[in-house]
Design a protein around this motif. Structure first.
Motif, short mmCIF file in Angstrom:
data_model
loop_
_atom_site.label_atom_id
_atom_site.label_comp_id
_atom_site.label_asym_id
_atom_site.label_seq_id
_atom_site.Cartn_x
_atom_site.Cartn_y
_atom_site.Cartn_z
N GLY A 26 0.83 -1.21 0.00
CA GLY A 26 0.00 0.00 0.00
C GLY A 26 0.86 1.24 0.00
N LEU A 27 0.33 2.29 0.61
CA LEU A 27 1.09 3.54 0.67
C LEU A 27 2.43 3.32 1.36
CD1 LEU A 27 -1.75 6.05 1.58
CD2 LEU A 27 -0.67 5.66 -0.64
N PHE A 221 4.79 -1.79 9.56
CA PHE A 221 3.69 -1.07 8.93
C PHE A 221 3.36 -1.70 7.58
CE2 PHE A 221 1.87 2.41 6.42
CZ PHE A 221 0.85 2.81 7.28
N MET A 319 -8.04 -2.67 6.66
CA MET A 319 -8.10 -2.09 8.01
C MET A 319 -9.56 -1.97 8.46
SD MET A 319 -5.71 1.20 7.42
CE MET A 319 -4.26 1.10 6.41
#
Ligand code: PFF
Length: 436
Positions: A26-27, A221, A319
């Motif tokens: 992802g980011l 993360f 999430m």
């Protein structure tokens, strides 16, 4: 019992792996990884990151997936089934999974705005000023953040097969094709080799403990450890799927996508003599400067922001699924009701976080803007804390031993020692360091 029979499952192990990769990639890979790497001296950070992902971080990732697969419950129920007293630890996951999207969607909103403006913004002069003016505006970024959140919540409300699998089936292939196209474009630019060297030629004088902790935080993360997303996804896995194999695939894909993201960004940045360490603005300020100088730059910019969009939606969806699963299974809500409540709650925090770049810039919590406060407390405190608790409970209380998940004995013993001792110790160090 009836509820348990109704629990959704993935269509196949491939859709599970795709969704788990979609969550991990992802980011964190495309936006955060290159700028943290730029800040920490390039190749030496990359080596440390890969080493940590393959050793320390692989263990909590597999433990979280196994926790879900063994208990077949949403986060609170999963912890409760090990011991009713652990319920409170389980509840920290859905809570964290409300706060992370609250700042993640802010970046998602910026991406939406840049997609809509890709064909015009490059003619508007200074990219830095354009970006600052935009994020300080009280309306446009908030509207875009809410649009982004709406799209993600929509996929969650549609359910596992028709929503989450569907989003991943469309977005992950599109993401991969665009990424490969952009990597090819970047590495064929004149002077691109300087960027490739920066990525792969380590300068060991840049090695320091801060860098190691940055690499560890980045690894947690980007692997989505510590929010319960992997636990929840793991709980939808069918009985016969080999989860250890899936975990290897997820980890290696994540490393590959991080490398490709670096190969897309650094050669382009070096080719135009720009700085690779410009921080969070790398994607929104530095790269647009590159796009402005490319033939068909608008098209490349559009492709880049679509790429970021796909990566961020599939992660944000994972999430939001965490509290949604808890509300549906534990509190017997419909997906529509749970999704609607989550949409409004997350929108509230996300709008505050968006405004912290403008009119709420002076509102500080512990000396941080609301966005920075959310980012710091979730990524640096709650993620490692949740992972630490999960490893201790999975290692010492959940009898993973009886299961035959890892066939190879040596690998199993390494996993067991890592889960019980190594990872908790490393996480406690990370935790203390981050709070210093
Ligand atoms: N792994 C995602 C990324 O690299 O952008 C971020 C993330 C997704 C964190 C899902 C936590 C999570 F539950």
């Amino acid at each position: 019992m009836i509820m348990e029979n109704k629990r959704p499952t993935w269509t196949s192990k491939y859709t599970f792996i795709l969704a788990a990769i979609g969550s991990a990639v992802g980011l964190g890979n495309i936006w955060r990884f290159p700028y943290v790497m730029g800040k920490n001296g390039g190749a030496v950070f990359l080596l440390t990151f890969v080493f940590l992902v393959l050793t320390i971080c692989f263990i909590p990732l597999l433990a979280e997936l196994l926790f879900g697969k063994i208990t077949k419950k949403e986060c609170i129920g999963a912890f409760e089934s090990v011991n009713p007293k652990f319920k409170v630890f389980g509840a920290m996951n859905p809570l964290n999974a409300v706060f992370i999207p609250s700042f993640y969607c802010v970046i998602g909103g910026w991406i939406v705005y840049y997609i809509f403006n890709s064909f015009t913004y490059l003619n508007k002069g200074d990219c830095g000023k354009y970006f600052t003016d935009f994020i300080q505006n009280p309306i446009a970024p908030c509207v875009c953040t809410v649009i982004f959140l709406f799209i993600c919540t929509f996929f969650v409300v549609k359910g596992i097969k028709k929503g989450i699998e569907f989003a991943n089936k469309i977005m992950m292939p599109l993401f991969t094709v665009i990424l490969i196209f952009l990597v090819c474009t970047a590495i064929s630019l004149p002077g691109a080799t300087a960027g490739i060297e920066y990525m792969f030629k380590p300068d060991f004088s840049k090695f320091n403990t801060d860098m190691v902790f940055d690499a560890l935080g980045q690894a947690f993360f980007t692997l989505s450890c510590g929010t319960g997303a992997l636990l929840t996804y793991g709980s939808y896995v069918k009985e016969d799927d080999n989860i250890a194999k899936s975990a290897y695939t997820i980890v290696f894909s994540n490393i590959a996508f991080s490398l490709l993201a670096g190969l897309m960004i650094f050669p382009a940045v070096f080719s135009f003599n720009l700085e690779p360490d410009s921080g969070a603005g790398l994607a929104f300020v530095t790269l647009p400067k590159v796009f402005a100088q490319l033939p068909c730059g608008e098209f490349v910019s559009f492709a880049f922001f679509i790429l970021l969009f796909c990566a961020s939606v599939t992660s944000a969806v994972s999430m939001i699924e965490v509290p949604c699963a808890t509300m549906v299974e534990r509190y017997k809500m419909t997906r529509v009701k749970a999704g609607t409540i989550l949409f409004f709650v997350i929108s509230f925090f996300a709008v505050l976080a968006t405004l912290s770049f403008g009119i709420l810039g002076d509102f500080k919590l512990f000396n941080k803007t609301f966005f920075d406060f959310l980012d710091f407390t979730t990524s640096n405190v709650l993620l490692p804390l949740n992972s630490l608790i999960l490893c201790i409970i999975a290692g010492w209380f959940l009898k993973i031993k009886g299961q035959t998940f890892i066939k190879n004995k040596i690998l199993y013993n390494l996993f067991d020692i890592g889960l019980k001792y190594a990872v908790p110790i490393v996480l406690i160090c990370l935790f203390i360091e981050r709070l210093r």
